[in-house]
Design a protein around this motif. Structure first.
Motif, PDB file in Angstrom:
ATOM      1  N   GLY A  73       0.783  -1.242   0.000  1.00 53.44           N
ATOM      2  CA  GLY A  73       0.000   0.000   0.000  1.00 53.44           C
ATOM      3  C   GLY A  73       0.804   1.275   0.000  1.00 53.44           C
ATOM      4  O   GLY A  73       0.252   2.348   0.243  1.00 53.44           O
ATOM      5  N   GLY A  74       2.083   1.200  -0.290  1.00 55.54           N
ATOM      6  CA  GLY A  74       2.870   2.434  -0.350  1.00 55.54           C
ATOM      7  C   GLY A  74       2.823   3.063  -1.732  1.00 55.54           C
ATOM      8  O   GLY A  74       2.568   2.393  -2.723  1.00 55.54           O
ATOM      9  N   ASN A  75       3.007   4.344  -1.772  1.00 53.47           N
ATOM     10  CA  ASN A  75       3.194   5.036  -3.050  1.00 53.47           C
ATOM     11  C   ASN A  75       3.759   6.424  -2.786  1.00 53.47           C
ATOM     12  O   ASN A  75       3.644   6.949  -1.680  1.00 53.47           O
ATOM     13  CB  ASN A  75       1.878   5.144  -3.851  1.00 53.47           C
ATOM     14  N   LEU A  81       6.260 -15.395  -3.346  1.00 56.94           N
ATOM     15  CA  LEU A  81       5.543 -15.326  -4.628  1.00 56.94           C
ATOM     16  C   LEU A  81       4.065 -15.677  -4.449  1.00 56.94           C
ATOM     17  O   LEU A  81       3.190 -15.066  -5.062  1.00 56.94           O
ATOM     18  CB  LEU A  81       6.204 -16.262  -5.648  1.00 56.94           C
ATOM     19  N   GLU A  82       3.799 -16.661  -3.599  1.00 51.36           N
ATOM     20  CA  GLU A  82       2.396 -17.040  -3.353  1.00 51.36           C
ATOM     21  C   GLU A  82       1.625 -15.896  -2.693  1.00 51.36           C
ATOM     22  O   GLU A  82       0.490 -15.611  -3.056  1.00 51.36           O
ATOM     23  CB  GLU A  82       2.334 -18.264  -2.429  1.00 51.36           C
ATOM     24  N   ILE A  83       2.247 -15.244  -1.737  1.00 47.45           N
ATOM     25  CA  ILE A  83       1.570 -14.148  -1.038  1.00 47.45           C
ATOM     26  C   ILE A  83       1.357 -12.962  -1.977  1.00 47.45           C
ATOM     27  O   ILE A  83       0.275 -12.364  -2.014  1.00 47.45           O
ATOM     28  CB  ILE A  83       2.369 -13.741   0.218  1.00 47.45           C
ATOM     29  N   VAL A  84       2.376 -12.645  -2.773  1.00 48.73           N
ATOM     30  CA  VAL A  84       2.216 -11.541  -3.726  1.00 48.73           C
ATOM     31  C   VAL A  84       1.077 -11.860  -4.707  1.00 48.73           C
ATOM     32  O   VAL A  84       0.264 -10.995  -5.046  1.00 48.73           O
ATOM     33  CB  VAL A  84       3.540 -11.265  -4.482  1.00 48.73           C
ATOM     34  N   ALA A  85       1.003 -13.116  -5.120  1.00 52.15           N
ATOM     35  CA  ALA A  85      -0.078 -13.508  -6.050  1.00 52.15           C
ATOM     36  C   ALA A  85      -1.440 -13.267  -5.404  1.00 52.15           C
ATOM     37  O   ALA A  85      -2.383 -12.796  -6.058  1.00 52.15           O
ATOM     38  CB  ALA A  85       0.084 -14.973  -6.444  1.00 52.15           C
ATOM     39  N   LYS A  86      -1.547 -13.563  -4.112  1.00 54.53           N
ATOM     40  CA  LYS A  86      -2.833 -13.343  -3.434  1.00 54.53           C
ATOM     41  C   LYS A  86      -3.134 -11.858  -3.294  1.00 54.53           C
ATOM     42  O   LYS A  86      -4.282 -11.432  -3.435  1.00 54.53           O
ATOM     43  CB  LYS A  86      -2.812 -14.014  -2.059  1.00 54.53           C
ATOM     44  N   VAL A  87      -2.112 -11.064  -2.996  1.00 52.61           N
ATOM     45  CA  VAL A  87      -2.319  -9.611  -2.899  1.00 52.61           C
ATOM     46  C   VAL A  87      -2.854  -9.082  -4.230  1.00 52.61           C
ATOM     47  O   VAL A  87      -3.832  -8.324  -4.276  1.00 52.61           O
ATOM     48  CB  VAL A  87      -0.993  -8.887  -2.531  1.00 52.61           C
ATOM     49  N   VAL A  88      -2.215  -9.498  -5.307  1.00 47.95           N
ATOM     50  CA  VAL A  88      -2.625  -9.007  -6.630  1.00 47.95           C
ATOM     51  C   VAL A  88      -4.047  -9.479  -6.953  1.00 47.95           C
ATOM     52  O   VAL A  88      -4.861  -8.728  -7.504  1.00 47.95           O
ATOM     53  CB  VAL A  88      -1.617  -9.459  -7.707  1.00 47.95           C
ATOM     54  N   GLU A  89      -4.360 -10.707  -6.578  1.00 50.39           N
ATOM     55  CA  GLU A  89      -5.705 -11.238  -6.846  1.00 50.39           C
ATOM     56  C   GLU A  89      -6.772 -10.451  -6.082  1.00 50.39           C
ATOM     57  O   GLU A  89      -7.793 -10.056  -6.649  1.00 50.39           O
ATOM     58  CB  GLU A  89      -5.730 -12.706  -6.429  1.00 50.39           C
ATOM     59  N   VAL A  90      -6.523 -10.208  -4.794  1.00 49.58           N
ATOM     60  CA  VAL A  90      -7.490  -9.430  -4.000  1.00 49.58           C
ATOM     61  C   VAL A  90      -7.648  -8.039  -4.606  1.00 49.58           C
ATOM     62  O   VAL A  90      -8.760  -7.523  -4.748  1.00 49.58           O
ATOM     63  CB  VAL A  90      -7.033  -9.340  -2.522  1.00 49.58           C
ATOM     64  N   GLU A 144      -9.373   1.993   2.774  1.00 54.58           N
ATOM     65  CA  GLU A 144     -10.812   1.756   2.886  1.00 54.58           C
ATOM     66  C   GLU A 144     -11.108   0.533   3.747  1.00 54.58           C
ATOM     67  O   GLU A 144     -12.002   0.545   4.590  1.00 54.58           O
ATOM     68  CB  GLU A 144     -11.428   1.564   1.495  1.00 54.58           C
ATOM     69  N   LYS A 145     -10.371  -0.532   3.504  1.00 53.11           N
ATOM     70  CA  LYS A 145     -10.632  -1.800   4.201  1.00 53.11           C
ATOM     71  C   LYS A 145     -10.025  -1.832   5.598  1.00 53.11           C
ATOM     72  O   LYS A 145     -10.551  -2.462   6.501  1.00 53.11           O
ATOM     73  CB  LYS A 145      -9.972  -2.948   3.421  1.00 53.11           C
ATOM     74  N   GLY A 146      -8.876  -1.189   5.783  1.00 55.34           N
ATOM     75  CA  GLY A 146      -8.066  -1.359   6.992  1.00 55.34           C
ATOM     76  C   GLY A 146      -7.084  -2.503   6.760  1.00 55.34           C
ATOM     77  O   GLY A 146      -7.409  -3.492   6.098  1.00 55.34           O
ATOM     78  N   ILE A 147      -5.896  -2.367   7.322  1.00 52.11           N
ATOM     79  CA  ILE A 147      -4.852  -3.356   7.045  1.00 52.11           C
ATOM     80  C   ILE A 147      -5.227  -4.735   7.597  1.00 52.11           C
ATOM     81  O   ILE A 147      -4.922  -5.759   6.982  1.00 52.11           O
ATOM     82  CB  ILE A 147      -3.463  -2.887   7.579  1.00 52.11           C
ATOM     83  N   GLU A 148      -5.936  -4.770   8.737  1.00 51.37           N
ATOM     84  CA  GLU A 148      -6.277  -6.095   9.296  1.00 51.37           C
ATOM     85  C   GLU A 148      -7.228  -6.844   8.361  1.00 51.37           C
ATOM     86  O   GLU A 148      -7.042  -8.034   8.085  1.00 51.37           O
ATOM     87  CB  GLU A 148      -6.907  -5.973  10.688  1.00 51.37           C
ATOM     88  N   ALA A 149      -8.244  -6.137   7.884  1.00 48.50           N
ATOM     89  CA  ALA A 149      -9.207  -6.783   6.982  1.00 48.50           C
ATOM     90  C   ALA A 149      -8.528  -7.180   5.672  1.00 48.50           C
ATOM     91  O   ALA A 149      -8.800  -8.244   5.103  1.00 48.50           O
ATOM     92  CB  ALA A 149     -10.386  -5.858   6.710  1.00 48.50           C
ATOM     93  N   PHE A 150      -7.627  -6.314   5.199  1.00 49.95           N
ATOM     94  CA  PHE A 150      -6.916  -6.645   3.959  1.00 49.95           C
ATOM     95  C   PHE A 150      -6.049  -7.882   4.175  1.00 49.95           C
ATOM     96  O   PHE A 150      -6.016  -8.795   3.354  1.00 49.95           O
ATOM     97  CB  PHE A 150      -6.057  -5.461   3.500  1.00 49.95           C
TER      98      PHE A 150
END
Ligand code: SF4
Length: 228
Positions: free
Chosen positions: A159-161, A183-192, A208-214
């Motif tokens: 979530g940085g920019n 790689l698996e975790i990054v794939a899930k981040v991109v999918e979500v 919007e979601k909050g880091i815990e929900a994300f």
């Protein structure tokens, strides 16, 4: 007078409204002398100026529209994803091959990510940064997905920019042991991210979601996620 970038040719309209900049894809900025010579030869042939960019590319300025195809053909390189709604760049530090401070092999992981994600179309632009130690020379803390190696494993930030609303990335998960798991975790981040209706950068979704929900959406178990 020209009015628009030409996405399919990786051409970015410049301030003179006549000429374009292009930037060949140089994964992680790792290149060789033959490639650099080719870029120099093409720059000389078409009278282009060159600039090293923050995305570890070499931008070539002053390309005429009618010469775009010939310039790319002479370069014989693919365009870097410098424009459009996609994964723009995976910034990679030198890592364990060269840097005396490196703890983990950022080049190996970063180049794998580059192969999978560079130019992948997404709802908005996305940048990644992979660093081999906590000094985070690849600016992992201000990337949509930032990865940092340290003594206990890989840390993944999300979530940085930078830009008009700069935002520091937040910790998603820590102490990940293998590149495959990262790689698996990054794939899930991109999918979500891809499947969420909001069209902003990843940081906006996390706001919007909050880091815990994300984190829960990506990983399920929050305890495992933060490396406890
Ligand atoms: S992040 Fe660490 S390993 Fe990578 S270049 Fe910087 S000091 Fe070296």
């Amino acid at each position: 007078m020209n009015t628009k970038d030409i996405l399919e040719k990786g051409a970015i309209l410049q301030r003179d409204r006549e000429t374009y900049a292009i930037a060949p894809h140089i994964p992680g900025g790792f290149t060789d002398t033959a490639t650099l010579r080719k870029i120099c030869d093409v720059a000389d042939k078409y009278k282009l100026e060159v600039k090293l960019t923050s995305a570890q590319r070499i931008a070539m300025f002053g390309v005429k529209e009618e010469e775009l195809d010939a310039v790319w053909a002479d370069l014989a390189q693919a365009p870097g994803a410098a424009i459009g709604l996609c994964v723009r760049s995976i910034k990679i530090c030198p890592g364990t091959q060269w840097c005396k401070r490196a703890v983990l092999d950022s080049a190996s992981l970063g180049l794998k990510l580059d192969k999978i994600y560079h130019a992948m179309e997404l709802p908005n632009k996305m940048k990644m940064g992979v660093s081999g130690c906590l000094l985070a020379c690849s600016e992992s803390g201000v990337k949509d997905i930032g990865i940092v190696g340290h003594n206990k494993g890989w840390r993944i930030l999300v979530g940085g920019n930078s830009g008009p609303r700069p935002r520091l990335a937040e910790l998603l998960v820590d102490n990940i042991q293998t590149e495959e798991e990262v790689l698996e975790i990054v794939a899930k981040v991109v999918e979500v991210y891809k499947n969420d209706p909001q069209q902003g950068r990843l940081g906006r979704l996390i706001e919007e979601k909050g880091i815990e929900a994300f984190r829960a959406a990506v990983l399920g178990s929050q305890d495992a996620a933060v490396g406890k």
